[in-house]
Design an enzyme around this catalytic site. Structure first.
Site, mmCIF file in Angstrom:
data_model
loop_
_atom_site.group_PDB
_atom_site.id
_atom_site.type_symbol
_atom_site.label_atom_id
_atom_site.label_comp_id
_atom_site.label_asym_id
_atom_site.label_seq_id
_atom_site.Cartn_x
_atom_site.Cartn_y
_atom_site.Cartn_z
ATOM 1 C CG HIS A 119 112.315 119.777 36.808
ATOM 2 N ND1 HIS A 119 112.412 118.586 36.109
ATOM 3 C CD2 HIS A 119 111.963 120.716 35.891
ATOM 4 C CE1 HIS A 119 112.128 118.801 34.844
ATOM 5 N NE2 HIS A 119 111.862 120.077 34.683
ATOM 6 C CE LYS A 163 108.437 119.038 36.679
ATOM 7 N NZ LYS A 163 107.355 119.899 36.148
#
Length: 251
Positions: free
Chosen positions: A141, A145
């Site tokens: 990600h 995040k």
């Protein structure tokens, strides 16, 4: 017309949802909730408790710390709610179950249709491979995040454990000089960097062969699209806990 209160309206996903919902002829945002003040074409509030506008459904794409207030608000008003926020604690998940006795609650750790179909595929193939194959999950990600591993990685890991005869122990990353890596373990590995929207790979590694199931999110639109589908679906329900698998099965 489905009237929506959007929680987390000024966040990354909230902004994507604003655009997507504006393109829906049968939906509209009637109020937005966000801790940061922002301008919009609808009334905005910093807390959901300050909002007294009538709606048909709430979509929450905020922060896990904001979810308890959203659940209380929706349970008190018998207002269907889509919880799309990830990183939920066990206490919040228990609160969701309690709220679902008062109203309709939709929750998925990932709103992507593809991810949820991948989870169904995992439940199909895992029993055949369980006895000989190590199973590992790698998720990637963007560097903003906050939670690791991702809720989606845990969703996929849980799909594995739903299908095995002997439940696997989750191992979050691996390090050391004397690892055994038994079949009873399921490794979950998190990568964070750049602007990666989301990539998940489930690896089945057996004697002399490897199977990889991969899902790549090319934009955040897929999550917004799933949340919109969930809102349409849950707005017709009155009580209970629902997820993407139920939506798929009823479609």
């Amino acid at each position: 017309m489905i009237d929506i209160i959007l929680s987390g309206a000024n966040g990354r996903m909230g902004q994507v949802l604003q655009t997507m919902i504006s393109q829906q002829s049968e939906m509209q945002i009637v109020a937005g909730i966000d801790r940061d003040v922002f301008e919009a074409d609808f009334p905005t509030y910093q807390t959901i408790t300050a909002c007294q506008i009538n709606a048909d459904v709430v979509i929450d794409f905020s922060h896990y710390s904001a979810v308890p207030a959203v659940l209380d608000y929706c349970a008190d008003r018998k207002l269907p709610v889509v919880i799309a926020t990830t990183g939920l604690t066990n206490d919040i998940q228990e609160q969701m179950k309690s709220a679902a006795t008062q109203t309709a609650v939709f929750f998925s750790a990932n709103m992507s249709l593809g991810i949820n179909l991948l989870a169904k595929a995992i439940r199909e193939i895992t029993p055949v491979l369980e006895e000989e194959f190590n199973i590992e999950i790698v998720e990637k990600h963007h560097n903003q995040k906050k939670d690791a591993p991702s809720g989606t990685a845990l969703l996929l890991a849980d799909a594995v454990n739903d299908a095995v005869q002997t439940e696997k122990t989750y191992v979050y990353g691996r390090h050391g000089n004397d690892l055994e890596n038994p079949l009873s373990e399921l490794g979950i590995h998190a990568v964070r960097g750049g602007t990666i929207p989301g990539e998940h790979t489930v690896i089945y590694a057996g004697p002399d062969e490897v199977i990889e199931l991969n899902h790549l999110a090319l934009s955040r639109n897929i999550f917004a699209s799933g949340a919109v589908k969930a809102a349409k679906y849950i707005s017709k329900k009155t009580i209970g806990l629902y997820d993407m698998e139920k939506l798929i099965d009823e479609s």
